[in-house]
Design a protein around this motif. Structure first.
Motif, short mmCIF file in Angstrom:
data_model
loop_
_atom_site.label_atom_id
_atom_site.label_comp_id
_atom_site.label_asym_id
_atom_site.label_seq_id
_atom_site.Cartn_x
_atom_site.Cartn_y
_atom_site.Cartn_z
N PRO A 497 -69.77 9.27 -53.45
CA PRO A 497 -70.49 10.05 -54.53
C PRO A 497 -71.95 10.45 -54.02
O PRO A 497 -72.59 9.71 -53.34
N PRO A 498 -72.38 11.64 -54.39
CA PRO A 498 -71.62 12.65 -54.80
C PRO A 498 -70.47 13.28 -53.75
O PRO A 498 -70.82 13.72 -52.72
N SER A 529 -64.80 13.77 -58.99
CA SER A 529 -65.66 14.91 -59.04
C SER A 529 -65.14 16.21 -60.01
O SER A 529 -66.15 16.55 -60.53
#
Length: 724
Positions: A497-498, A529
């Motif tokens: 992440p991200p 996501s």
């Protein structure tokens, strides 16, 4: 009998002129000899005619010319070279003794035959005869005709046989004029070199013979005039010119050093030498140290040429004229390196490859001690404004690493790694592509350290707007050559992440089947996501990236993993993940061209459960996915009552008709399903008929309400269903 008479005449010593009566006895024999089949007979006849002009008065010989010249012309075009030579000399001698006025049609005939298309033998005979006739007429005639000969031989828009005939003149004119031809050596050299690159082999062969004749007869003049042209020819873009230049240069060096180039140089090692110190001194004395270094540098680079014939010719000349390869290389190293940098900067791919190979060969020959001299020069080349030179630097580094031990590469890694890293982010795609191959060689040499030293820096540059585009393509180029090693390193970093789905999508096009091994990590990251971005402005772009990633998987194993993992995600309690997974499924089946018929039953069963989902978006995406799947189904699957797919499809319809809020059925899907249900109403099993009728009634009612165009009347058995 004729041959015996001719032999007697040749052996006769005349102490006075031959008078007219004696000539009347001799000439019929000579005329008859020209018609004889024997080569020796025609040869002796030509010799007698050639000597006759000095033994008789011109006015006595003139009446016989009309009957003798045709035979002499025929002999000039004879397949046997000796006959042509003697006939040419006879013509030259007669023209010299009797004057051009007695042979008015001879020069036009020779010029016409010189451009003959029929045979190279005819052109050769005409060139030889014309050279002898011009020698008989003197230098004045040479000065008059040579400009036209040189101009015609230089033309590229004329027929190849015409060019071949005129270049043949340069083989025979030096023989007939000797030192008087020296002023014309310079003007004809460009013609010869241009012909050496001709697409026709016979023209190239003629030009090579002409060049060898110039070298053998005008060695000192050739050094000043021919050698500069040959030096340029060694580095020409066309391999044929490089090959011919090596051959001619070899002949020149053999002539200077006094050695024979005909000896064999086939040995077990390419580093065996046959040259001597004396030959080396002779070459330096004739050429000078600077020019000698350029010539030998060109020959050494020719040993790494892309064409086998050039490599063989260069190696042959090198072995004969060089006495000690390592010592000679150290002597010519500065000159050689300046040439190599020029080749590395060339727009010609062959030249860059030659330079790279030569660099690798240098490291092998001289050892790793010269690396401190080479690498700084290459580093400087990467800062050049010329993109071709930067690309050549990458090629050169690859070749050096191929020829160097792992320990040596590790020692210079502090210089190599930044160089490769910088090249991977170069603005020019060709440089990045060459840098990726350099990275491949670096990884093959030092292993995982190459990944740690280069990839994190590239990932960091993705955040820089100025270099992001170049760094991303650099990663793609690296993936294209080393995906199995690079992907395990990148996947954890890109899926943390991200999640960087944009980079994953960009790189997926070059990963091949290596991507399948990491789907277990990539798919959950894509779902997470997409879940966070659905319903936002970034949602469409995120979905597009996810679609690109899964569509790049083209093997059966990868397809099975995608279907099973995404269907499994649709069963979870997280509504966001269910929506993300079915959205990706819809994106996949709307675009994929792979055959997924083996998974159809599993897909329809899994999607069927989602038709009762409380999330309207899940319901809509599920139905769109069912539409996408059933559109490509073989119709026989829906018509066959025993088909598993048909049974599952009917079950789906039952769920559809049970829920009033489900979306309308696509017309392209409804028609084959209605036909299948109609067939079921004729089934022997009462339960099957009953369920099919109820499903059909509900389905038609649903289509009546939802569809924009009504269905036509459908008849089956004894009942008729109407839709308004």
């Amino acid at each position: 009998m004729t041959q015996h008479c001719l032999q007697t005449l040749l052996e006769t010593k005349f102490v006075h002129f031959i008078d007219a009566p004696s000539l009347a006895l001799i000439m019929p024999i000579v005329q008859r000899a020209f018609q004889d089949r024997s080569t020796d007979t025609r040869k002796m006849a030509a010799q007698i005619i050639g000597n006759m002009y000095s033994l008789t008065d011109q006015k006595d010989l003139s009446p016989y010319l009309p009957s003798v010249i045709p035979g002499l012309k025929t002999s000039l075009l004879d397949p046997v070279p000796e006959v042509r030579t003697v006939s040419a000399k006879a013509l030259g001698a007669m023209v010299k003794g009797m004057g051009e006025s007695c042979f008015e049609d001879l020069l036009p005939w020779l010029m016409a035959t010189l451009a003959s298309e029929q045979s190279s033998v005819d052109r050769s005979g005409a060139a030889q005869g014309l050279a002898e006739v011009m020698a008989g007429l003197g230098v004045e005639k040479l000065d008059k005709l040579m400009p036209d000969v040189v101009q015609t031989a230089s033309k590229v828009d004329i027929a190849s046989h015409v060019r071949d005939g005129y270049i043949m003149m340069f083989i025979y004119l030096p023989l007939t004029f000797g030192e008087r031809f020296t002023p014309y050596v310079g003007p004809i050299i460009p013609c010869i070199l241009k012909a050496l690159a001709d697409e026709n082999e016979y023209v190239r062969d003629t030009a090579l013979r002409a060049g060898q004749r110039i070298i053998s007869m005008y060695a000192e003049t050739a050094i000043a005039l021919l050698l500069p042209e040959l030096e340029q020819g060694l580095f020409d873009d066309l391999w044929r010119i490089r090959f011919s230049s090596v051959q001619l240069l070899g002949d020149l060096l053999f002539h200077i050093s006094g050695v024979s180039g005909k000896m064999t140089t086939e040995t077990a090692s390419e580093d065996d030498n046959f040259g001597t110190a004396q030959s080396n001194k002779a070459i330096i004395g004739a050429l000078g140290a600077e020019r000698r270094n350029r010539v030998l540098s060109g020959l050494y680079m020719g040993r790494s040429d892309t064409q086998l014939v050039v490599r063989q010719a260069s190696l042959h000349v090198w072995k004969i004229v060089v006495s000690n390869t390592p010592r000679t290389l150290r002597e010519i190293l500065p000159t050689l390196f300046s040439l190599l940098l020029g080749f590395l900067a060339s727009t010609c791919p062959d030249k860059r490859t030659i330079a790279a190979r030569t660099l690798g060969d240098l490291v092998r020959k001289l050892g790793e001690k010269i690396l401190p001299e080479i690498i700084p020069i290459l580093e400087e080349g990467l800062c050049s404004d010329k993109s071709d030179e930067r690309q050549g630097v990458c090629i050169g580094l690859s070749e050096i690493m191929k020829s160097t031990s792992k320990d040596a590469v590790l020692v210079f890694s502090e210089s190599l790694v930044p160089t490769v890293r910088k090249a991977l982010c170069d603005p020019l795609e060709e440089v990045r592509e060459a840098a990726a191959k350099t990275f491949e060689q670096l990884h093959a040499t030092i292993g995982h350290q190459a990944l740690d030293d280069i990839l994190p820096a590239l990932l960091k540059q993705l955040d820089d707007e100025e270099t992001a585009e170049f760094a991303l393509d650099g990663l793609k180029q690296v993936m294209a050559v080393k995906s199995r090693s690079v992907l395990p390193y990148l996947v954890p970093k890109l899926t943390a992440p991200p999640v960087n789905t944009r980079v994953l999508a960009f790189l997926s096009s070059v990963t091949g089947d290596a991507l399948t091994r990491h789907l277990g990590v990539i798919l959950p990251a894509l779902l997470s996501s997409l879940k966070d971005k659905l319903g936002t402005e970034e949602g469409p772009q995120e979905l597009s990236s996810c679609q690109t990633v899964i569509l790049s998987v083209e093997d059966e194993v990868g397809q099975r993993i995608i279907i099973e993992d995404l269907l499994e995600a649709t069963r979870g309690p997280d509504a966001g993940l269910r929506e993300a997974s079915v959205t990706i499924l819809n994106a996949y089946f709307s675009r994929t061209r792979l055959d997924y018929s083996a998974h159809t039953r599993t897909l329809l069963s899994g999607l069927m459960r989602l038709l009762n989902d409380s999330n309207p978006e899940v319901l809509s995406q599920s139905w769109d996915t069912i539409n996408s799947i059933t559109k490509v189904l073989n119709q026989s699957c829906l018509q066959n009552q025993s088909s598993d797919i048909r049974l599952v499809t009917e079950r789906v319809l039952w769920w559809v008709c049970k829920e009033a809020e489900t979306p309308a059925l696509d017309p392209s899907l409804s028609k084959p399903l209605i036909k299948a249900l109609l067939d079921n109403t004729k089934d022997k099993n009462t339960s099957v008929r009953s369920q099919s009728e109820h499903t059909l009634v509900s389905l038609l009612h649903k289509i009546k309400i939802r569809s924009t165009s009504p269905l036509k009347m459908i008849s089956f058995s004894s009942r008729t269903w109407h839709t308004a």
